[in-house]
Scaffold this active site. Sequence first.
Site, PDB file in Angstrom:
ATOM      1  N   ARG A  17       0.847  -1.195   0.000  1.00  0.00           N
ATOM      2  CA  ARG A  17       0.000   0.000   0.000  1.00  0.00           C
ATOM      3  C   ARG A  17       0.875   1.235   0.000  1.00  0.00           C
ATOM      4  O   ARG A  17       1.831   1.341   0.752  1.00  0.00           O
ATOM      5  CB  ARG A  17      -0.918   0.035   1.223  1.00  0.00           C
ATOM      6  CG  ARG A  17      -1.727   1.326   1.223  1.00  0.00           C
ATOM      7  CD  ARG A  17      -2.960   1.254   2.008  1.00  0.00           C
ATOM      8  NE  ARG A  17      -3.682   2.514   1.898  1.00  0.00           N
ATOM      9  CZ  ARG A  17      -4.594   2.896   2.733  1.00  0.00           C
ATOM     10  NH1 ARG A  17      -4.932   2.123   3.736  1.00  0.00           N
ATOM     11  NH2 ARG A  17      -5.211   4.038   2.563  1.00  0.00           N
TER      12      ARG A  17
ATOM     13  N   ARG B 130      -6.922  -0.123  -3.090  1.00  0.00           N
ATOM     14  CA  ARG B 130      -5.830  -0.405  -2.166  1.00  0.00           C
ATOM     15  C   ARG B 130      -5.690  -1.893  -1.944  1.00  0.00           C
ATOM     16  O   ARG B 130      -6.673  -2.617  -1.895  1.00  0.00           O
ATOM     17  CB  ARG B 130      -6.021   0.325  -0.850  1.00  0.00           C
ATOM     18  CG  ARG B 130      -7.332   0.015  -0.178  1.00  0.00           C
ATOM     19  CD  ARG B 130      -7.698   1.020   0.849  1.00  0.00           C
ATOM     20  NE  ARG B 130      -7.836   2.308   0.208  1.00  0.00           N
ATOM     21  CZ  ARG B 130      -8.176   3.424   0.806  1.00  0.00           C
ATOM     22  NH1 ARG B 130      -8.420   3.427   2.070  1.00  0.00           N
ATOM     23  NH2 ARG B 130      -8.279   4.542   0.163  1.00  0.00           N
TER      24      ARG B 130
ATOM     25  N   ASP C 277      -6.130  -2.148   3.781  1.00  0.00           N
ATOM     26  CA  ASP C 277      -6.405  -1.004   4.647  1.00  0.00           C
ATOM     27  C   ASP C 277      -6.671  -1.569   6.032  1.00  0.00           C
ATOM     28  O   ASP C 277      -7.514  -2.453   6.187  1.00  0.00           O
ATOM     29  CB  ASP C 277      -7.627  -0.240   4.128  1.00  0.00           C
ATOM     30  CG  ASP C 277      -7.900   1.041   4.889  1.00  0.00           C
ATOM     31  OD1 ASP C 277      -6.961   1.602   5.484  1.00  0.00           O
ATOM     32  OD2 ASP C 277      -9.055   1.487   4.902  1.00  0.00           O
TER      33      ASP C 277
ATOM     34  N   ASP D 226      -7.475  -0.422   9.989  1.00  0.00           N
ATOM     35  CA  ASP D 226      -7.865   0.675  10.868  1.00  0.00           C
ATOM     36  C   ASP D 226      -8.201   0.155  12.257  1.00  0.00           C
ATOM     37  O   ASP D 226      -8.916  -0.843  12.396  1.00  0.00           O
ATOM     38  CB  ASP D 226      -9.116   1.399  10.335  1.00  0.00           C
ATOM     39  CG  ASP D 226      -8.842   2.203   9.087  1.00  0.00           C
ATOM     40  OD1 ASP D 226      -7.793   2.863   9.022  1.00  0.00           O
ATOM     41  OD2 ASP D 226      -9.689   2.179   8.176  1.00  0.00           O
TER      42      ASP D 226
END
Length: 162
Positions: A81, A90, A93, A95
Site C-alpha cells: 500500500r 488499495r 487497509d 484501521d
Amino acid sequence: MTQSYLIALGSNRPGRHGGPRAEIRAALAAIGATRASPIMTTAPLGPSNRAYANAVARIEDEADPPALLARLKAIEYDFGRRRGRRWGARVIDLDIIAWSGGIWRSPGLTVPHRALRERDFVLTPLVALAADWRDPVTGLSARQLHARLTRRRALPNRQKRW
C-alpha cells in the site's frame, strides 16, 4: 498490559498474496488476529469501481494505540500500500476501530474510529464478530449501531404535509 483491539480490514486490489480475500487472510495472520468475522464483499465507497473484501478482527497487544497504528501502517506498506488518492483502490487497509481502553484521542488518531457508526462495511462484520461490543461514545452496542444505520437508509424520504 495487554489490550484488546478491534481492527477493520479492507482490500479491493490484488497484491502479492492474491486477490482481495487472500490479502485479507494474509493480513489477519500478519496482525495476529485471535478471532475474525467472515470476509464479506461490499460495494465500493467513493469513486472506486472495485468491490471490497472487508472483515473485522480482534487482536491482543501490549502496545498503546499510536504504537499499534504505526505497526499497522508498516504492515500496509509491506503489503504494497502506498499513500495516494483518497478512496482509491488499495491492496490493504487496516484501521483501529476500537480498543479495550475506551476512548483515545491524539493528533492523527481517534479511537473509536470517527466513521465507525456510519459505515455498514465495518458494522456488518463487527456485528458478526462482536455484536454486544459497546461504543464508549454512544453507549450503543454494535448491533444497535448497525440497526440505526440500516434503518435510516431503509426509511423512505418523507415530506411534510401542510
